[in-house]
Design a protein around this motif. Structure first.
Motif, PDB file in Angstrom:
ATOM      1  N   ALA A 137       0.808  -1.228   0.000  1.00  0.00           N
ATOM      2  CA  ALA A 137       0.000   0.000   0.000  1.00  0.00           C
ATOM      3  C   ALA A 137       0.833   1.265   0.000  1.00  0.00           C
ATOM      4  CB  ALA A 137      -0.936   0.004   1.217  1.00  0.00           C
ATOM      5  N   ASN A 138       2.144   1.159   0.169  1.00  0.00           N
ATOM      6  CA  ASN A 138       2.981   2.354   0.209  1.00  0.00           C
ATOM      7  C   ASN A 138       2.833   3.173  -1.075  1.00  0.00           C
ATOM      8  OD1 ASN A 138       4.135   1.880   2.742  1.00  0.00           O
ATOM      9  ND2 ASN A 138       5.683   0.512   1.883  1.00  0.00           N
ATOM     10  N   PRO A 139       2.966   4.490  -1.000  1.00  0.00           N
ATOM     11  CA  PRO A 139       2.892   5.311  -2.210  1.00  0.00           C
ATOM     12  C   PRO A 139       3.864   4.815  -3.277  1.00  0.00           C
ATOM     13  CG  PRO A 139       2.856   6.707  -0.259  1.00  0.00           C
ATOM     14  CD  PRO A 139       3.130   5.307   0.227  1.00  0.00           C
ATOM     15  N   GLY A 140       3.364   4.687  -4.503  1.00  0.00           N
ATOM     16  CA  GLY A 140       4.192   4.202  -5.597  1.00  0.00           C
ATOM     17  C   GLY A 140       4.314   2.697  -5.654  1.00  0.00           C
ATOM     18  N   LEU A 145      -0.462   1.047  -8.724  1.00  0.00           N
ATOM     19  CA  LEU A 145      -0.477   0.508 -10.087  1.00  0.00           C
ATOM     20  C   LEU A 145      -1.797  -0.207 -10.371  1.00  0.00           C
ATOM     21  CD1 LEU A 145       3.143  -0.966 -10.393  1.00  0.00           C
ATOM     22  CD2 LEU A 145       2.317   1.287 -11.115  1.00  0.00           C
ATOM     23  N   PHE A 146      -2.282  -0.934  -9.388  1.00  0.00           N
ATOM     24  CA  PHE A 146      -3.552  -1.653  -9.531  1.00  0.00           C
ATOM     25  C   PHE A 146      -4.694  -0.681  -9.832  1.00  0.00           C
ATOM     26  CE2 PHE A 146      -7.411  -3.219  -7.317  1.00  0.00           C
ATOM     27  CZ  PHE A 146      -7.642  -4.370  -8.038  1.00  0.00           C
ATOM     28  N   ASP A 231      -1.804  -7.715  -7.606  1.00  0.00           N
ATOM     29  CA  ASP A 231      -0.828  -7.607  -8.704  1.00  0.00           C
ATOM     30  C   ASP A 231      -1.429  -8.016 -10.045  1.00  0.00           C
ATOM     31  OD1 ASP A 231      -0.997 -10.347  -8.220  1.00  0.00           O
ATOM     32  OD2 ASP A 231       1.139 -10.708  -8.609  1.00  0.00           O
ATOM     33  N   VAL A 232      -2.773  -8.042 -10.126  1.00  0.00           N
ATOM     34  CA  VAL A 232      -3.468  -8.241 -11.399  1.00  0.00           C
ATOM     35  C   VAL A 232      -3.861  -6.872 -11.944  1.00  0.00           C
ATOM     36  CG1 VAL A 232      -5.477  -9.207 -12.565  1.00  0.00           C
ATOM     37  CG2 VAL A 232      -4.355 -10.496 -10.725  1.00  0.00           C
ATOM     38  N   LEU A 233      -3.319  -6.495 -13.077  1.00  0.00           N
ATOM     39  CA  LEU A 233      -3.700  -5.231 -13.702  1.00  0.00           C
ATOM     40  C   LEU A 233      -4.876  -5.480 -14.639  1.00  0.00           C
ATOM     41  CD1 LEU A 233      -0.204  -3.653 -14.502  1.00  0.00           C
ATOM     42  CD2 LEU A 233      -1.591  -3.477 -12.415  1.00  0.00           C
ATOM     43  N   TRP A 234      -5.972  -4.773 -14.406  1.00  0.00           N
ATOM     44  CA  TRP A 234      -7.172  -4.900 -15.231  1.00  0.00           C
ATOM     45  C   TRP A 234      -7.052  -3.961 -16.430  1.00  0.00           C
ATOM     46  CZ3 TRP A 234     -12.403  -6.656 -13.289  1.00  0.00           C
ATOM     47  CH2 TRP A 234     -12.267  -7.548 -12.215  1.00  0.00           C
ATOM     48  N   LEU A 235      -7.225  -4.508 -17.634  1.00  0.00           N
ATOM     49  CA  LEU A 235      -7.067  -3.726 -18.854  1.00  0.00           C
ATOM     50  C   LEU A 235      -8.371  -3.610 -19.647  1.00  0.00           C
ATOM     51  CD1 LEU A 235      -3.658  -5.319 -19.894  1.00  0.00           C
ATOM     52  CD2 LEU A 235      -4.031  -3.181 -18.629  1.00  0.00           C
ATOM     53  N   ARG A 236      -9.206  -4.626 -19.541  1.00  0.00           N
ATOM     54  CA  ARG A 236     -10.527  -4.620 -20.169  1.00  0.00           C
ATOM     55  C   ARG A 236     -11.513  -5.248 -19.192  1.00  0.00           C
ATOM     56  NH1 ARG A 236      -7.177  -5.920 -24.892  1.00  0.00           N
ATOM     57  NH2 ARG A 236      -7.460  -4.302 -26.488  1.00  0.00           N
ATOM     58  N   ASN A 237     -12.797  -5.256 -19.564  1.00  0.00           N
ATOM     59  CA  ASN A 237     -13.844  -5.735 -18.661  1.00  0.00           C
ATOM     60  C   ASN A 237     -13.925  -7.257 -18.692  1.00  0.00           C
ATOM     61  OD1 ASN A 237     -16.125  -6.203 -17.135  1.00  0.00           O
ATOM     62  ND2 ASN A 237     -17.324  -4.583 -18.090  1.00  0.00           N
TER      63      ASN A 237
END
Length: 389
Positions: A137-140, A145-146, A231-237
Motif C-alpha cells: 500500500a505504500n505510495p508508488g 499501479l492496480f 498484482d493483477v492489472l485490469w485492462l478490459r472488462n
C-alpha cells in the motif's frame, strides 16, 4: 440468460425416459400410433412447465436462483473465528469499516461488512474485492499501479465503484481511505500482515488463505464475488467471460484448450464465485482442505481438490484462456485480446513493481496507436523483464 434450475431436472429426466420408451415401442406397429400421441402430449405439457419456470426465474437475483431454491436463506450474520490458537470463549476477528478502527480485537462480527457490500454491489449483487497490506500500500507501490490500471484500461474505471479493498493492517487501511471509497479493515489476533510476505513462507500462506474465508462470508451474505490479487492489472472488462451458468470461473496458469477441463492448471489470483448455498459449502470445503495439505497455499490446494469439488458438489467450473486473462507464467502476445495481466511467476516486491510498471507503459503505448496499427498486431509486450519466469 436461460438456465436449468434444480426443480426442472426431474422434468428433463422424464422426457429422456419417454424418449427411450418411444424408441422401444416404435418397433411395435400396433403400439406406435398410440405411443406417439401420448409422447406428444407429455412433451407439450413438460415444455409449458419449463417455459413458465424459465420466464419466472430469469429476472431473479443470484440469491433467489441459488440459496432460496435450495431452501436456505443466508443468516443476518455469520461470525468467523480467525483468532490464532483461539480459546473456547469464541474470541473473534476484528473487522471495521469506520475511520477510527477499534483496537479491541474481540467480539466484533462480519455484520459490519454488510453495508459496504450493499454500497459496492452491482445490480445483480456482484462485488469485486482484493486484499492489501502495508508493503503493497505504500505510495508508488502495487496498490497505486492496480488502481491506475482501471483508469488507463478500456472503459473500466466504473468498475472501481464495485471494488472493496480489504486492508490487513491499520497503515494500509489509512492509505486505502485516501485513495478509494470502499475500504475495510480486517485484522487477526496473533498475526501480523504488515510487511512483505515472501512466496510460500508461513506469513504468505496465512495471508492468501484469508481471501477464501472472506469470500465464503460474502457468498453466504448473498453476493456473487470476484476476487482479484492486487498484482493483477485490469485492462478490459473481464465480466465478458463470466456466466451464471458456472459456479466458479477462474484464470489459468496453464490452459490446455477446453474451458471445463480440470486438467487445466488454476490461477486463483483472479476468480469468480456465484452466490449459492452449495458454493458457500464449496468454499468451506476448500478452506478446511488446508488441513489435509499443510503449508500449501490456497491455489495449490484447489488444484489438489478440484476433481473432488466436481464429484462431491457437482461444481460447474470454467477455466479461462491465458490469451485473455494473462500472467507472466503464460501470457497472450496479442494485446488486442488481453483483458488482464498478473505478475505471477515473479518473486519479490521490487521485481513485481518493475515489470508491472512495464505492463502499464506497454499498455499506454498500445492505447495511443491508431485502430489500424492495433489491428495489424505488430505491437506486443516487452515484459517480463527482470521477473523470474
Amino acid at each position: 440468460m436461460w438456465q436449468i434450475i434444480p426443480y426442472q431436472e426431474p422434468l428433463l429426466r422424464l422426457l429422456r425416459e419417454l424418449k427411450k420408451g418411444g424408441e422401444m415401442m416404435s418397433d411395435n406397429k400396433n403400439c406406435a400410433p398410440l405411443w406417439n400421441v401420448l409422447l406428444g402430449a407429455a412433451i407439450a405439457a413438460a415444455f409449458m412447465v419449463l417455459l413458465f419456470s424459465i420466464t419466472t426465474e430469469q429476472n431473479k437475483s443470484p440469491l433467489d436462483l441459488g440459496l432460496r431454491i435450495e431452501g436456505q436463506v443466508p443468516p443476518n450474520c455469520v461470525c468467523l473465528n480467525e483468532t490464532k490458537n483461539a480459546p473456547t470463549n469464541n474470541t473473534e476477528v476484528l473487522v471495521s469499516e469506520t475511520k477510527n478502527a477499534p483496537t479491541n480485537k474481540t467480539q466484533t462480527t462480519f455484520e459490519d461488512l454488510l453495508p459496504l457490500l450493499k454500497n459496492a454491489s452491482m445490480d445483480d449483487n456482484t462485488v469485486i474485492f482484493t486484499e492489501v497490506n502495508d508493503a503493497f500500500a505504500n505510495p508508488g507501490s502495487i496498490l497505486d499501479l492496480f488502481l491506475e490500471s482501471f483508469h488507463v484500461g478500456e472503459n473500466i474505471a466504473r468498475l472501481l465503484d464495485h471494488l472493496i479493498i480489504i486492508a490487513m493492517d491499520q497503515v494500509s487501511f489509512e492509505r486505502c481511505k485516501s485513495l478509494h471509497r470502499h475500504c475495510y479493515l480486517f485484522q487477526i489476533d496473533g498475526l501480523n500482515f504488515e510487511s512483505e510476505k515472501f512466496y510460500m513462507t508461513k506469513g504468505f500462506v496465512d495471508l492468501v488463505w484469508t481471501k477464501i474465508k472472506l469470500m465464503r462470508q460474502m457468498v453466504e451474505f448473498g453476493y456473487n464475488v470476484v476476487f482479484t490479487d492486487l498484482d493483477v492489472l485490469w485492462l478490459r472488462n473481464i465480466f465478458k467471460f463470466i456466466s451464471v451458468y458456472y459456479d466458479i470461473t477462474l484464470s489459468s496458469d496453464m490452459y490446455f484448450g477446453r474451458p471445463e477441463d480440470t486438467g487445466n492448471f488454476p490461477n486463483t489470483g483472479l476468480f469468480y464465485v456465484k452466490s449459492t448455498a452449495k458454493n458457500a459449502e464449496v468454499l468451506n470445503f476448500w478452506y478446511e482442505a488446508r488441513n489435509r495439505f499443510p503449508d500449501q497455499n490456497e491455489q495449490s490446494v484447489f488444484n489438489e481438490i478440484k476433481n473432488e469439488l466436481v464429484d462431491r458438489f457437482q461444481v460447474k467450473m470454467r477455466f479461462l484462456e491465458t490469451d485473455y486473462l494473462s500472467g507472466f507464467c503464460n501470457y497472450g502476445k496479442d494485446m488486442n485480446k488481453v483483458y488482464s495481466m498478473q505478475s505471477n511467476c515473479c518473486v519479490g516486491l521490487a521485481n513485481k513493481l518493475n515489470d508491472l510498471r512495464g505492463v502499464l507503459d506497454d499498455w499506454k503505448k498500445y492505447m495511443s496507436l491508431s485502430s489500424e496499427e492495433k489491428n495489424n498486431g505488430n505491437f506486443t509486450w516487452t515484459i517480463p523483464r527482470i521477473c523470474l519466469h
